[in-house]
Design a protein around this motif. Sequence first.
Motif, mmCIF file in Angstrom:
data_model
loop_
_atom_site.group_PDB
_atom_site.id
_atom_site.type_symbol
_atom_site.label_atom_id
_atom_site.label_comp_id
_atom_site.label_asym_id
_atom_site.label_seq_id
_atom_site.Cartn_x
_atom_site.Cartn_y
_atom_site.Cartn_z
ATOM 1 N N LYS A 410 0.835 -1.202 0.000
ATOM 2 C CA LYS A 410 0.000 0.000 0.000
ATOM 3 C C LYS A 410 0.874 1.259 0.000
ATOM 4 O O LYS A 410 1.945 1.292 0.604
ATOM 5 N N ILE A 412 1.443 4.768 1.349
ATOM 6 C CA ILE A 412 1.037 5.407 2.602
ATOM 7 C C ILE A 412 1.759 6.735 2.777
ATOM 8 O O ILE A 412 2.982 6.829 2.576
ATOM 9 N N ASP A 455 -2.950 5.351 -0.931
ATOM 10 C CA ASP A 455 -4.033 4.462 -0.488
ATOM 11 C C ASP A 455 -4.434 4.775 0.957
ATOM 12 O O ASP A 455 -5.593 4.620 1.331
ATOM 13 N N ILE A 456 -3.441 5.170 1.747
ATOM 14 C CA ILE A 456 -3.677 5.468 3.170
ATOM 15 C C ILE A 456 -2.981 6.778 3.509
ATOM 16 O O ILE A 456 -1.810 6.985 3.152
ATOM 17 N N LYS A 482 -8.144 5.550 2.623
ATOM 18 C CA LYS A 482 -8.302 5.291 4.051
ATOM 19 C C LYS A 482 -7.559 6.371 4.840
ATOM 20 O O LYS A 482 -6.427 6.732 4.491
ATOM 21 N N LEU A 521 -8.724 -1.957 8.497
ATOM 22 C CA LEU A 521 -9.051 -0.917 7.525
ATOM 23 C C LEU A 521 -9.798 -1.464 6.313
ATOM 24 O O LEU A 521 -10.664 -0.790 5.728
#
Length: 821
Positions: A410, A412, A455-456, A482, A521
Amino acid sequence: MHRVYRFVWVWLLLLGSVMAGENFIVLSYGSQDAMMEQRTQYEEYMQTHAALKAKAEIKNLENTYMLQVGPFERNDALALSYMQLKELFPHAVIIEKKQPIVTPKALTKPTEKKVYVEKKVFVEKVDDTLWIALFGLAIVGILFMFLSSDQIKRLKAEHEKIKSKHKKLEQKQHEVLSSMGENIHTIAKETMSHTSIIAEKIKETPLYEEMEKVMYNENELLDVTEDLIKFLRLKSKKVVIQNEVFNFNHVLNEVAGLLNHAHKQNDMELVFDIDKEVPRFMLADSLHMGQILSNLLEYMMQNTHNKEMKLEVTTQSSLKEGQQVHFKLMTALHIDDIETLFDSYYDEGSRRYVGLGLFVANELTHLMDGTLKVIESEEGHHHFLLTLPIEEKNREKRKYRLPDKGLVGKKILIVDKSENAAQAAEKLFAYFRADVTVLTAQHFGENMPNFALYDIVALNDTLFNFKILEALKKVKKEQALKIISLDNLFSSDNVVPNDAIDISLVKPLTQEYVFDTLIELYDNKKEKVKTPLVVKDVPEKEISKLRIHRDNFIDAPNINLESFRTFKGAHVLIVEDNIINQKVVLSVLGKSEMKLSVANNGEEAVAFMHDNVGKVDFIFMDINMPVMDGYRASELIRNDNRYDDVAIVALTALVSEHEIDKMFDSGMNGYLPKPVRIEKLYAALDLFLSSSKKVGTSIVIPQADKLMKLDGLNIVEGLSNMKDNDIFYKEVLKEFMDAYAQSDDLFEKLVNEQRYIQVKMLCLDMKGLTSTIGAKEMHVIINEIHQHIIYKKPELLHSYISRYKAEFGKLSKSIQTYLAS
């Protein structure tokens, strides 16, 4: 000419002997049996004096035996050891052993046969060379004498310096022990004063203000009593190291939770910087590891003006040392006196024990075969370095495996006000092969990034302003973004929730915390129950049904130990690995006439439930335990429908949203934060064990005239020192007898063997303890003995042997009588 040679020869021998000498301390001399006994005496003395590390050896000198200690390489070690040993061995002396010196071959005596006509020239040349050598040796000799004299002066100065520190340390030790009983008595007096006010006015008003004062003093007293029990258990050598498998993350969570309770609404930033090689499951003593870390961090928080602390965790393996875990605890800390740092004393001004936590931490570290050091950084700050031996119990290459490949890799974005916290978070997320970008708070404020690239997004909770939230919501509508809020452990209660935030993480983070977060999540199946059950609205016929209480329990008013008789006959299982915590809960519930059982870990709890089907009504479940933690134990109990009516309430130090979710996911019904207060303990039991047999509660003040009168033991005074807690008082008496049951025989032996230092140590221990438990007569005798030692009158101690035995015999009999009541 011959005299010249002899003079040079003497100087060479002197210089050679000086350069080759080794320093020893001769303790005593005599028969072989006497030296064997004194060597045992020295080895016992070493156990209580960490500075003494040199081994004692018995040397045979013809028909006499000599007990010596050494060699000593450093002058300060020699001075300190000699100063300490001189009191135990008054005839001790320092000696210097010389190494054999090889005779110089160049100084062979000339013969008369080698006299020639050219004698005059030869003699002049030789005399010149010898006089030059003699002159050089004389300078060396003078220099040596100067250095030797200077060395002796420095040795004496070092001796006086260490002796001065030793006296200060002894005074502090005397104060911490002799004043322990007086301090508890003072607190109890204040408590009784407030209690008297309530007793007079309880019929007219609830008197909440006075009640708060009582509760404050009670909590303070409980802390002192717990320290007293720890001290007694260490003295009686009852603290046993139990190496069992445990989850290392739970230890860190427990440490963070305990600090959070003591320092709420603090701006401190606590960072856990955990290396990826640190194992998830370890074999060691988790309970004592957590106590050591808690005590060290507590000291740092109280003695630094910096707003950040960092706990760096790494591991190291070697063939010699095995596997070890290293804890480096860092902040802007300055320590003036490192040598006495781990010694405790009582501060009269603040009425607090100073350094008791560090003393316990140091003792536990040694018991675990670890090391605890103070190191200095390049900036001049002092840090703690703790090393403990462990064994790794999960040898897999990756200690955490995400259940879905889609969770790996992911992108981040992490933004935090603390650079260290951001870097630690980056390391934890990178472990799961995430592509992590870290921005400083300043850069983030000046240039808002494109959130659509990630993504986060994990932001410090203080960075969520209106502009940022709107930008995040816009991206969130267009893609599956997220959002994580990074909250501070010590100020997370002030965080205002926002619908845009998917999850709030309370720092400091751990590997397991991040692992659970990534799963949560992207878990769309999970539905959280947020609405607590209102007990008042529950019909009586539904009382037996299992309930969930997500919120914190509200304190029940006007609760004391007698109040728990409401639940008489109920069977409660206490699952807790900390013996002192067990004693606290047992002491609170001891008068309730409930049936109380104890399990030391989750595995024991599951086995107990299997053997007692239908007999247990309620479970208090600790979270952080070795062998099997509270989460797993609760899951196994809930998997058996025979226990559907048994409520499980967690005992936990850390009550973050993440931890609360895990508790209820495992099948628990509620939670109580540590340290547990009796008002909340009652509320939890009342929620799940309430019945029509409830009796009224009131404050009960024990009547002194109803208590038994025992020879040598003032029960009233002893109970008042324990806030009239009979069970806790009995626990202290039990620990006292376990530690000092043979003290009368020990005192006689020490006096007969003239081991007055050990007599002094015994007095320092017993003065505070006898005062605390209410043994007045024994306290007077101990005080007199101690005074004779202080004023150098050891010849008077023999007259106290019979008095000590007689009075301690009465005290022991009275204690046993009271314990049996």
